[in-house]
Design an enzyme around this catalytic site. Structure first.
Site, PDB file in Angstrom:
ATOM      1  CG  ASP A 133      -1.851   1.140   1.307  1.00 48.88           C
ATOM      2  OD1 ASP A 133      -2.309   1.592   0.240  1.00 48.88           O
ATOM      3  OD2 ASP A 133      -2.131   1.606   2.427  1.00 48.88           O
ATOM      4  CG  ASP A 165      -1.955   7.305   1.487  1.00 50.60           C
ATOM      5  OD1 ASP A 165      -1.246   8.317   1.411  1.00 50.60           O
ATOM      6  OD2 ASP A 165      -2.842   7.013   0.658  1.00 50.60           O
TER       7      ASP A 165
END
Length: 458
Positions: free
Chosen positions: A10, A12
């Site tokens: 991912d 963030d």
């Protein structure tokens, strides 16, 4: 780890580690959104963001307006229930919830056909910090001013205000325009990605953020050549919907100069190209990556980790930045002395039960119980004076911890911690003692009597 051929990430709070300045930004923008869009009184601007107020993984109950901490067995942690910025007395908690245990239909009604309406909301991701403080500050302001409110409407308004900060692009533009205030460069992240590539591993990125935002951040963190390290880059993925088999939205190519999607049909995922949206079925079809040879890292237990491990057999790694501070606090001499003495006190209280009844026994029992309560509060305050540790209540793991260990094979404070282990390293889970496996001090040499082994949830 020698069986892992593909590493996914991912963006963030996984590849990108944000400073607390981002939470201040989200909070301030959300306050303005509440005033301008929802008509909230301007006085709420006086309620400032406190980064130390809440911890990750709390629940907000829209039926009572309480922010509270729940353990792995659905028990409310007394002393960690707040209305606004004020603690709720235990007697009121008992009255409202008819005790301290929450039925699973209240915690997760979606598991049941025609289940009750959800009132308990799990504040589980790192973006929840400003939302929890916003809820608490607004409730506190309304309480102080005598303004009547419905907690459910207030929750929806605050939730939508925070979502608007993301969807409107206000947060992204603010970060991009002053990226050094929110993101730090990381030579170690680039070192990790390069080491994985040189070891023959395939890398992919799946994020809900848009490409422009990701590009600006990765250029700053790793350097402009970061895209060469990834075999597949997918933005605006709409996780967790991306992982659902019924998701039918196809991949689209992104024009990396204009940051706009193009219109041609995507029939393969090619290195060097950036994609958006898509779904897990096409992802597996185009890449051939599936099962336990894929290891995906993310910070959100539900959006990043749950579906990949339950439905697609991936290995998963949870990124929990709070872990670093918790370990540091847990290793402090003060904490270790206190927890050892607390454990000893609990043993003394148990052993005291075997002695004959008498005034001294009752007096000593009450004295030790009082000291036990004081120690528990002291240990809680070492992490956070209101809610304690992210990972445990007085005796049990938290609801957040239970969900995390259910859906994550590994958890760590940063993906950069992988640099400390060779690519063929084997992680062995620790054996944990069950209640009936604990060492007991019997005063007789006869056969073991039948015992009651208390569940740790009680």
């Amino acid at each position: 780890m020698r069986h892992i051929d593909v590493y996914g990430f991912d963006y963030d709070y996984t590849l990108a580690s944000y400073s607390t300045a981002l939470h201040f930004l989200i909070y301030d923008l959300a306050v303005k959104e509440l005033i301008s869009t929802y008509g909230y009184p301007r006085g709420i601007e006086e309620m400032k963001y406190d980064p130390d107020f809440a911890i990750r993984g709390l629940h907000f109950d829209t039926s009572s307006g309480f922010l509270l901490k729940v353990d792995a067995f659905h028990n409310i942690m007394l002393g960690s229930v707040y209305r606004g910025l004020q603690p709720v007395p235990n007697e009121e908690v008992f009255k409202i919830y008819e005790g301290t245990h929450l039925a699973i239909t209240k915690i997760n009604p979606s598991n049941f056909l025609n289940g009750p309406r959800r009132t308990m909301h799990h504040m589980i991701d790192l973006f929840s910090y400003p939302e929890m403080v916003l809820l608490s500050n607004v409730i506190e302001f309304f309480q102080q001013k005598g303004i009547p409110y419905d907690p459910e409407y207030l929750f929806r308004d605050c939730q939508q205000a925070v979502e608007a900060v993301h969807k409107s692009g206000k947060m992204y533009h603010a970060v991009i325009s002053d990226i050094g205030s929110y993101l730090e460069k990381s030579s170690r992240l680039g070192e990790l990605l390069n080491r994985l590539v040189s070891s023959g591993k395939m890398l992919f990125l799946i994020t809900n953020s848009g490409y422009e935002f990701v590009k600006k951040g990765m250029d700053h963190i790793v350097g402009k050549g970061w895209r060469d390290l990834f075999d597949v880059v997918i933005t605006k993925a709409r996780k967790p919907s991306f992982y659902h088999h019924q998701a039918s939205r196809p991949f689209r190519c992104v024009d990396t100069r204009l940051y706009h999607p193009t219109w041609q049909k995507v029939s393969a995922l090619c290195k060097g190209q950036v994609y958006m949206e898509g779904n897990i079925e096409q992802f597996v079809k185009f890449t051939g990556w599936y099962g336990p040879n894929v290891l995906y890292f993310g910070d959100h237990v539900y959006s990043d980790l749950r579906d990949p491990v339950l439905h697609h057999g991936w290995r998963t790694g949870a990124i929990i930045p709070e872990l670093e501070r918790e370990i540091r606090m847990g290793n402090s001499p003060e904490f270790q002395r206190s927890v050892i003495w607390l454990s000893s006190l609990q043993d003394f209280i148990n052993q005291l039960k075997a002695l004959p009844q008498g005034p001294r026994k009752s007096e000593l029992t009450e004295e030790w119980k009082r000291e036990r309560r004081e120690l528990r509060e002291k240990l809680k305050a070492i992490f956070n004076p209101r809610f304690g540790s992210v990972f445990r209540t007085y005796n049990n793991s938290t609801y957040f911890t239970r969900r995390m260990v259910r859906f994550a094979d590994l958890y760590m404070s940063s993906v950069e911690n992988l640099l400390k282990y060779p690519s063929n390293y084997t992680f062995y889970p620790r054996r944990t003692a069950l209640p009936h496996e604990a060492v007991l001090d019997f005063r007789t040499s006869g056969p073991l009597p039948d015992q009651m082994f208390p569940n740790s949830s009680k």
